[in-house]
Structure formats: structure tokens, C-alpha cells
Write a protein that holds these residues in place. Structure first.
Motif, PDB file in Angstrom:
ATOM      1  N   PRO A  92       0.797  -1.236   0.000  1.00  0.00           N
ATOM      2  CA  PRO A  92       0.000   0.000   0.000  1.00  0.00           C
ATOM      3  C   PRO A  92       0.824   1.277   0.000  1.00  0.00           C
ATOM      4  O   PRO A  92       0.287   2.343  -0.293  1.00  0.00           O
ATOM      5  CB  PRO A  92      -0.836  -0.125   1.275  1.00  0.00           C
ATOM      6  CG  PRO A  92      -0.092  -1.081   2.145  1.00  0.00           C
ATOM      7  CD  PRO A  92       0.544  -2.051   1.206  1.00  0.00           C
ATOM      8  N   ARG A  93       2.128   1.197   0.311  1.00  0.00           N
ATOM      9  CA  ARG A  93       2.963   2.401   0.329  1.00  0.00           C
ATOM     10  C   ARG A  93       3.931   2.450  -0.851  1.00  0.00           C
ATOM     11  O   ARG A  93       4.793   3.332  -0.922  1.00  0.00           O
ATOM     12  CB  ARG A  93       3.726   2.498   1.653  1.00  0.00           C
ATOM     13  CG  ARG A  93       2.809   2.574   2.865  1.00  0.00           C
ATOM     14  CD  ARG A  93       3.552   2.838   4.149  1.00  0.00           C
ATOM     15  NE  ARG A  93       4.094   4.195   4.179  1.00  0.00           N
ATOM     16  CZ  ARG A  93       4.729   4.721   5.227  1.00  0.00           C
ATOM     17  NH1 ARG A  93       4.885   3.985   6.332  1.00  0.00           N
ATOM     18  NH2 ARG A  93       5.196   5.942   5.188  1.00  0.00           N
ATOM     19  N   THR A  94       3.782   1.523  -1.815  1.00  0.00           N
ATOM     20  CA  THR A  94       4.618   1.545  -3.006  1.00  0.00           C
ATOM     21  C   THR A  94       4.274   2.763  -3.859  1.00  0.00           C
ATOM     22  O   THR A  94       3.108   2.973  -4.190  1.00  0.00           O
ATOM     23  CB  THR A  94       4.401   0.271  -3.846  1.00  0.00           C
ATOM     24  OG1 THR A  94       4.625  -0.876  -3.038  1.00  0.00           O
ATOM     25  CG2 THR A  94       5.353   0.244  -5.044  1.00  0.00           C
ATOM     26  N   PRO A  95       5.258   3.574  -4.230  1.00  0.00           N
ATOM     27  CA  PRO A  95       4.975   4.763  -5.039  1.00  0.00           C
ATOM     28  C   PRO A  95       4.821   4.405  -6.525  1.00  0.00           C
ATOM     29  O   PRO A  95       5.630   4.788  -7.377  1.00  0.00           O
ATOM     30  CB  PRO A  95       6.191   5.655  -4.787  1.00  0.00           C
ATOM     31  CG  PRO A  95       7.287   4.697  -4.494  1.00  0.00           C
ATOM     32  CD  PRO A  95       6.658   3.528  -3.786  1.00  0.00           C
ATOM     33  N   LEU A  96       3.786   3.655  -6.816  1.00  0.00           N
ATOM     34  CA  LEU A  96       3.522   3.184  -8.176  1.00  0.00           C
ATOM     35  C   LEU A  96       2.026   2.939  -8.285  1.00  0.00           C
ATOM     36  O   LEU A  96       1.427   2.335  -7.396  1.00  0.00           O
ATOM     37  CB  LEU A  96       4.282   1.877  -8.441  1.00  0.00           C
ATOM     38  CG  LEU A  96       4.234   1.297  -9.846  1.00  0.00           C
ATOM     39  CD1 LEU A  96       5.083   2.138 -10.796  1.00  0.00           C
ATOM     40  CD2 LEU A  96       4.748  -0.147  -9.825  1.00  0.00           C
ATOM     41  N   ARG A  97       1.404   3.411  -9.353  1.00  0.00           N
ATOM     42  CA  ARG A  97      -0.037   3.215  -9.500  1.00  0.00           C
ATOM     43  C   ARG A  97      -0.343   2.435 -10.774  1.00  0.00           C
ATOM     44  O   ARG A  97       0.328   2.593 -11.795  1.00  0.00           O
ATOM     45  CB  ARG A  97      -0.776   4.554  -9.497  1.00  0.00           C
ATOM     46  CG  ARG A  97      -0.451   5.475 -10.648  1.00  0.00           C
ATOM     47  CD  ARG A  97      -1.137   6.831 -10.486  1.00  0.00           C
ATOM     48  NE  ARG A  97      -0.875   7.701 -11.636  1.00  0.00           N
ATOM     49  CZ  ARG A  97      -1.629   7.728 -12.727  1.00  0.00           C
ATOM     50  NH1 ARG A  97      -2.692   6.929 -12.815  1.00  0.00           N
ATOM     51  NH2 ARG A  97      -1.343   8.544 -13.722  1.00  0.00           N
ATOM     52  N   SER A  98      -1.322   1.606 -10.710  1.00  0.00           N
ATOM     53  CA  SER A  98      -1.759   0.830 -11.865  1.00  0.00           C
ATOM     54  C   SER A  98      -2.780   1.640 -12.672  1.00  0.00           C
ATOM     55  O   SER A  98      -3.614   2.352 -12.101  1.00  0.00           O
ATOM     56  CB  SER A  98      -2.407  -0.479 -11.407  1.00  0.00           C
ATOM     57  OG  SER A  98      -2.981  -1.149 -12.520  1.00  0.00           O
ATOM     58  N   VAL A  99      -2.715   1.515 -13.995  1.00  0.00           N
ATOM     59  CA  VAL A  99      -3.708   2.150 -14.860  1.00  0.00           C
ATOM     60  C   VAL A  99      -4.678   1.116 -15.439  1.00  0.00           C
ATOM     61  O   VAL A  99      -5.437   1.415 -16.360  1.00  0.00           O
ATOM     62  CB  VAL A  99      -3.036   2.972 -15.990  1.00  0.00           C
ATOM     63  CG1 VAL A  99      -2.269   4.147 -15.405  1.00  0.00           C
ATOM     64  CG2 VAL A  99      -2.091   2.104 -16.813  1.00  0.00           C
ATOM     65  N   GLU A 100      -4.653  -0.101 -14.862  1.00  0.00           N
ATOM     66  CA  GLU A 100      -5.650  -1.087 -15.243  1.00  0.00           C
ATOM     67  C   GLU A 100      -7.026  -0.619 -14.763  1.00  0.00           C
ATOM     68  O   GLU A 100      -7.159  -0.133 -13.622  1.00  0.00           O
ATOM     69  CB  GLU A 100      -5.322  -2.447 -14.614  1.00  0.00           C
ATOM     70  CG  GLU A 100      -4.090  -3.124 -15.178  1.00  0.00           C
ATOM     71  CD  GLU A 100      -4.280  -3.605 -16.596  1.00  0.00           C
ATOM     72  OE1 GLU A 100      -5.449  -3.805 -17.013  1.00  0.00           O
ATOM     73  OE2 GLU A 100      -3.265  -3.768 -17.300  1.00  0.00           O
ATOM     74  N   PRO A 101      -8.043  -0.746 -15.590  1.00  0.00           N
ATOM     75  CA  PRO A 101      -9.385  -0.304 -15.179  1.00  0.00           C
ATOM     76  C   PRO A 101      -9.846  -0.998 -13.900  1.00  0.00           C
ATOM     77  O   PRO A 101      -9.698  -2.213 -13.746  1.00  0.00           O
ATOM     78  CB  PRO A 101     -10.270  -0.709 -16.373  1.00  0.00           C
ATOM     79  CG  PRO A 101      -9.335  -0.779 -17.536  1.00  0.00           C
ATOM     80  CD  PRO A 101      -8.032  -1.268 -16.977  1.00  0.00           C
ATOM     81  N   GLY A 102     -10.346  -0.207 -12.959  1.00  0.00           N
ATOM     82  CA  GLY A 102     -10.909  -0.761 -11.735  1.00  0.00           C
ATOM     83  C   GLY A 102      -9.924  -1.043 -10.632  1.00  0.00           C
ATOM     84  O   GLY A 102     -10.327  -1.429  -9.531  1.00  0.00           O
TER      85      GLY A 102
END
Length: 332
Positions: free
Chosen positions: A251-261
Motif C-alpha cells: 500500500p505504500r509503493t509509489p507506483l499506480r496501476s492504470v488497469e481499469p478498476g
């Protein structure tokens, strides 16, 4: 046990707080070339202040060195000359030749010594080490390593850091050896300046990649950069014939997914290495107390420091010569 902390800078401040609450530390004395800084740090944890580094050594049963890199070798030699069990943050010395010579002196002294590669004490890295050792991952196919700092250090630090591989990626090189139990055989590295021209001034880069061939081990790739606008990103992914696992994904990884949902990380992202690895540093000092009391062998030796630095040297040479470099080319 009476412990002397030599160095009261950024990491010394953290170490003072952790050591003051480490079981077995009876008293803590802080020494620094800047007496005002030593006094300030000591006052925050109820430690005493030594008027000099020599006086700090005279008041101690064991020593923790967190001073500037340029001071490490002399402080280590002064400590072992007094027969004091010694912990030192990486690196041992400023260059490979001095590191090899100092490691030899340490081993000949037979004084208990531990080098500060704190990732070995992080719970997730330790679990990967266990899974590899028990065979639960099966045959290791590949490893991916990522080391992304949130922002570059100030120019004075860049000037004396030794370069991105020696200063930053050396932690990845050490933990790769430790997790897999395999030695690096060949390195190919590349990199450049993508955002911060100050690095070029010192023949350094702010972004780099490397592939590492291990002896009878997994093929490994590394990415490293001095700037991540989202935070401090340190990860390892290990892929085997029986299982695949990751370190640093949460939860604290500075990375976001752009997969829908897929929801964004709940955060907050890791700010820096001091926050990310605080528990590892605490566990590291608990281990050092057992080493200092001669109840256990060192979990991270001077020879480990030489081994990791040799990989960093190979990576740096590869970067500048644009060719694969075998570890056999690097003195050891």
C-alpha cells in the motif's frame, strides 16, 4: 554494553534513537567532529557526549560508525586497534583497493565486525532468503530489482558519492547475493543524465540500468534512478519454477496501476530509506549486540562489503566503457 556512536548526521540521528532503545545497550555516548551536532543528537535520546572521537572509543565496549564515508577506514582501524567490536555503515572505504586492504586488516584482527547492509534485516527480504534456501521457489529463473530515490542529493554529496552504482545500487548488489546465494559473474550497464545536469559535472548519471549474469543463478535486471516524484521505490521480484514473490509491493509503493478498476495505493508512499527501513535498522542493531558479545557470527562481514563493491565497480566500468564486464576483471 556501553556503545559509542561515531557520527551524528542524518543517519546518525536515527541510529542514536534506535540504539538508545536496543535491548542490551546500557549506555550510549555520541561523538562527532561537530560538537554542537553531537550535543543536539545526544540530548534527544538521553545519551552523553564525548569531547572527541578518541574519548568516545575510550568510553565504549562496542562502536557504531555512522560518520562520513571518508572517515570510515580510519575510525574502523582506531576501533579495532582498541579491540572494540565494531559496526560500520557501508562502505568500508572510499575505493576498492582501500576496501580490500581494510577488510584484510579486519579479518586478521579477529575483532567482531558487522557491515551495515540493512536490507538483509528487512522482513520481506528475509522471507525471500528463506524461500530460496528451503527451495520453495524452485529453480530461480529471473530477478527484477528497482531502486528509485525520491529526489537527488545535494551537489556536495554527489561530488563524493562514488557514482550511482557504488553509492546506491550497492545495496541491491549485496541483497541479490544474499537472497539467491549466487555470485555475480558478469555485468552490463548503461545509463545517462535524464533530468539533472549536475550529475554529468561529476561523470555520474541520474538514471541507469544493468543486467547481471549470476553463476548458476537467475538472470537479473536492475533499474535505478535518482528521482521518483511519487516517493522512495525499492523493490525486488523473484520468479521461480514453483512460485513468484515480490519485496516492496504494497500500500505504500509509489507506483499506480492504470488497469481499469484497480484502486490507487492507499499510501502514504515511502518518504525515504530512513522511513522504509527503520525496522530493519533496529533488527540490525539487535543482531550486532549478539555479535559484539561474541554470541553469534557476523551476519554481514567485511568480505561481503568487498564482494558487493566489486559488482558496483564492474557496473561502473561497464557504464563508462559500453561493454559487458566480467567480475574476473575486478580485483578482489
Amino acid at each position: 554494553m556501553r556503545v559509542a556512536l561515531l557520527g551524528a548526521g542524518r543517519i546518525g540521528r536515527l541510529h542514536a534513537r534506535l540504539l538508545s532503545s536496543t535491548e542490551g545497550v546500557e549506555s550510549l555516548v555520541v561523538g562527532d567532529v561537530d560538537a554542537t551536532r553531537a550535543t543536539e543528537v545526544a540530548s534527544t535520546v538521553g545519551a552523553s557526549v564525548a569531547p572527541s572521537m578518541e574519548a568516545a572509543l575510550d568510553a565504549a565496549d562496542a562502536v557504531v560508525i555512522a560518520a562520513a564515508t571518508s572517515a570510515h577506514a580510519d575510525l574502523i582501524r582506531a576501533s579495532i586497534a582498541k579491540g572494540l567490536p565494531t559496526f560500520c555503515e557501508k562502505p568500508l572505504a572510499a575505493n576498492l583497493d582501500d576496501t580490500i586492504a581494510l577488510a584484510t586488516d579486519i579479518e586478521r584482527s579477529r575483532i567482531p565486525f558487522q557491515l551495515g547492509f540493512q536490507r538483509r534485516f528487512d522482513p520481506a527480504y528475509r522471507e525471500v532468503h528463506r524461500l530460496v534456501k528451503t527451495g520453495e521457489l524452485g529453480t530461480l529463473y529471473a530477478v527484477r530489482l528497482a531502486g528509485h530515490d525520491p529526489e537527488p542529493a545535494h551537489e556536495a554529496y554527489i561530488a563524493q558519492s562514488g557514482g550511482i552504482f557504488r553509492d546506491f545500487s550497492i545495496h541491491d548488489f549485496d541483497v541479490l547475493r544474499w537472497m539467491t546465494g549466487c555470485e555475480v559473474e558478469e555485468v552490463y550497464a548503461d545509463g545517462g543524465v535524464r533530468g539533472f545536469p549536475v550529475f554529468a559535472k561529476y561523470d555520474d548519471v541520474d538514471t541507469a540500468v544493468a543486467t547481471l549474469r549470476l553463476k548458476d543463478g537467475p538472470f537479473t535486471v536492475l533499474t535505478v534512478t535518482r528521482h521518483d516524484p511519487l516517493g522512495y521505490d525499492i523493490r525486488a521480484e523473484v520468479f521461480g519454477s514453483e512460485d513468484s514473490v515480490s519485496v516492496g509491493l504494497g500500500p505504500r509503493t509509489p507506483l499506480r496501476s492504470v488497469e481499469p478498476g484497480v484502486p490507487p495505493p492507499v499510501g502514504p508512499a515511502w518518504k525515504d530509506f530512513l522511513v522504509r527501513f527503520e525496522s530493519a535498522y533496529a533488527a540490525e542493531f539487535a543482531a550486532f549486540l549478539t555479535v559484539a558479545s561474541r554470541e553469534a557470527q557476523s551476519p554481514c562481514t567485511a568480505s561481503d562489503g568487498v564482494a558487493a563493491l566489486r559488482v558496483a565497480e564492474a557496473a561502473d566500468r561497464s557504464l563508462h566503457e559500453h561493454r559487458p564486464v566480467r567480475l574476473a576483471e575486478i580485483p578482489g
